[in-house]
Enzyme design. Structure first.
Site, PDB file in Angstrom:
ATOM      1  N   LYS A  70      22.632  36.042  46.118  1.00 55.12           N
ATOM      2  CA  LYS A  70      23.691  35.093  46.487  1.00 55.12           C
ATOM      3  C   LYS A  70      24.472  34.563  45.290  1.00 55.12           C
ATOM      4  CE  LYS A  70      21.588  33.658  50.821  1.00 55.12           C
ATOM      5  NZ  LYS A  70      21.147  32.544  51.684  1.00 55.12           N
ATOM      6  N   ASP A 106      26.231  29.266  54.590  1.00 58.78           N
ATOM      7  CA  ASP A 106      24.860  28.741  54.632  1.00 58.78           C
ATOM      8  C   ASP A 106      24.841  27.223  54.795  1.00 58.78           C
ATOM      9  OD1 ASP A 106      23.243  30.990  54.511  1.00 58.78           O
ATOM     10  OD2 ASP A 106      23.208  31.046  52.324  1.00 58.78           O
ATOM     11  N   GLY A 130      13.228  24.745  45.875  1.00 61.22           N
ATOM     12  CA  GLY A 130      14.151  25.862  45.752  1.00 61.22           C
ATOM     13  C   GLY A 130      15.530  25.429  45.298  1.00 61.22           C
ATOM     14  N   ALA A 131      15.994  26.014  44.185  1.00 62.85           N
ATOM     15  CA  ALA A 131      17.305  25.672  43.631  1.00 62.85           C
ATOM     16  C   ALA A 131      18.179  26.903  43.456  1.00 62.85           C
ATOM     17  CB  ALA A 131      17.130  24.964  42.284  1.00 62.85           C
ATOM     18  N   GLY A 132      17.871  27.969  44.222  1.00 60.14           N
ATOM     19  CA  GLY A 132      18.699  29.174  44.157  1.00 60.14           C
ATOM     20  C   GLY A 132      19.939  29.043  45.021  1.00 60.14           C
ATOM     21  N   GLY A 133      20.484  30.181  45.447  1.00 64.55           N
ATOM     22  CA  GLY A 133      21.698  30.160  46.242  1.00 64.55           C
ATOM     23  C   GLY A 133      21.546  29.406  47.543  1.00 64.55           C
ATOM     24  N   ALA A 134      20.455  29.668  48.266  1.00 66.02           N
ATOM     25  CA  ALA A 134      20.216  28.957  49.521  1.00 66.02           C
ATOM     26  C   ALA A 134      19.943  27.484  49.246  1.00 66.02           C
ATOM     27  CB  ALA A 134      19.048  29.584  50.274  1.00 66.02           C
ATOM     28  N   TYR A 226      13.107  32.384  58.614  1.00 63.35           N
ATOM     29  CA  TYR A 226      13.082  32.549  60.074  1.00 63.35           C
ATOM     30  C   TYR A 226      12.317  33.788  60.534  1.00 63.35           C
ATOM     31  CZ  TYR A 226      16.524  36.345  60.083  1.00 63.35           C
ATOM     32  OH  TYR A 226      17.145  37.548  59.895  1.00 63.35           O
ATOM     33  N   GLY A 247      13.766  27.999  60.633  1.00 68.30           N
ATOM     34  CA  GLY A 247      14.995  28.551  60.075  1.00 68.30           C
ATOM     35  C   GLY A 247      15.892  29.243  61.081  1.00 68.30           C
TER      36      GLY A 247
END
Length: 282
Positions: A70, A106, A130-134, A226, A247
Site C-alpha cells: 500500500k 480504506d 499497526g502503523a503501515g498503510g492500513a 477478515y 474486518g
C-alpha cells in the site's frame, strides 16, 4: 453491448481473498462483464511496480492494493487522490488513459464499518497496533470520527513515530502519539478500545498480535482482518465479554467505494454485505 471491466488485487498471500467474488457478484446486478484477478507478488515473482506497469499494458481498468504494497506502490503511480496523498497509502489504482491514479478507500471503509458495528463506542483513548498503510487509514478514520487520542504501536517503532507525527500535524497536538510494545500493559489498562491493523491473524499469519492477558472486559476490540472473520484476537476478546468488530464491514465498504471508482456505477453496500455473509459461510 455489455460494458466490460478487467480489475485485480495485488498483494502477498492473497489466495483466500474474497475480493473477486465480492466485486463480480455486485457487477452482475449492474449488467456488467466484470473480471477480477488475484495478482500475488509471491507466486508471480514480480514486485508491485512491475505488476502496475503490466496491468496498464494489458488494459486493466484498475487494481486494488493490499499488504505489503500500500505504500511501496506510490512511486509507481502518476498521481494520487487528495486522500491517498494525505495518508501516504494507496489501496485502489484507477487507470485513466495512460495515467495510473492512486486512491484510498480504506479509511472511509473503516469509518463506515466502525459507525455501523460499534455505535456509541467510547473513543476517549484508543490503542492501535499497526502503523503501515492500513494503519494510517484506520487511525485517520478514528480521529475523523472524533477519537480524542490514538496511540500507535508498531514493531517498527520509527514508523509508529512518523505516523503519530503526521496525525498530530493533521488533527492537532495531543490527538496522536506513538508507544512501544513494552507500553502495551499500561496503554490497554486505560484504553477504551483496541484496533488491530497488522496481518497477524490472517490465514497466512495465524496467531495473536499481543498477549491475551492484556485484554479486559472494559475494552472494545476491532480487527481489520477478515479471513477468518473470527480471528484469534476477536475470539479471545469475545470470551471476555468485549464488544468486537470484525474486518468484514471494512472490506465490504472499501470494496464498494473501489467498485464505484472502477465502473462509475453506484454499488449497493447492503447487498455486498449480504454477499460477504454468504461467501464466508460457504
Amino acid at each position: 453491448m455489455m460494458a466490460s471491466f478487467l480489475t485485480g488485487l495485488v498483494g502477498s498471500g492473497i489466495g483466500p481473498s474474497l475480493s473477486p467474488p465480492l466485486h463480480e457478484r455486485e457487477a452482475v446486478h449492474h449488467g456488467l462483464h466484470y473480471v477480477y484477478r488475484l495478482l500475488d507478488i509471491d507466486r508471480l515473482g514480480l514486485d508491485v511496480g512491475e505488476l502496475v506497469r503490466t496491468a496498464r499494458r494489458l488494459g486493466y481498468d484498475g487494481l486494488n492494493i493490499t499488504h505489503p504494497c500500500k505504500q511501496t506502490v506510490i512511486p509507481h503511480l502518476d498521481d494520487l487522490s487528495p486522500d491517498a496523498r494525505m495518508l501516504g497509502a494507496v489501496n485502489t489504482v484507477v487507470f485513466d488513459g495512460e495515467r495510473a491514479i492512486g486512491h484510498n478507500t480504506d479509511w472511509t471503509g473503516f469509518a463506515e464499518s466502525f459507525a455501523r458495528g460499534l455505535p456509541e463506542a467510547p473513543t476517549r483513548r484508543v490503542a492501535q497496533l499497526g502503523a503501515g498503510g492500513a494503519g494510517a487509514a484506520v487511525a485517520h478514520a478514528l480521529l475523523t470520527l472524533g477519537a480524542d487520542r490514538v496511540t500507535v504501536v508498531d514493531a517498527d517503532h520509527a514508523r509508529a513515530v512518523r505516523l503519530a507525527a503526521e496525525l498530530a500535524a493533521r488533527f492537532g497536538a495531543g490527538r496522536a502519539r506513538a508507544a512501544t510494545r513494552d507500553d502495551l500493559p499500561s496503554l490497554l489498562a486505560e484504553a477504551d478500545g483496541l484496533v488491530h491493523a497488522t496481518p497477524t491473524g490472517m490465514a497466512h499469519h495465524p496467531g495473536l498480535p499481543l498477549p491475551a492477558s492484556l485484554l479486559h472486559p472494559g475494552l472494545w476490540v476491532a480487527d481489520i482482518v477478515y479471513r477468518p472473520l473470527e480471528t484469534e484476537l476477536l475470539k479471545q476478546a469475545r470470551a471476555l465479554g468485549c464488544r468486537t468488530l470484525d474486518g468484514g464491514g471494512m472490506v465490504v465498504f472499501q470494496a464498494a467505494h473501489a467498485f464505484r471508482l472502477f465502473t462509475g456505477r453506484e454499488p449497493d453496500a447492503e447487498r455486498m454485505l449480504a454477499h460477504l455473509t454468504d461467501l464466508v459461510t460457504v
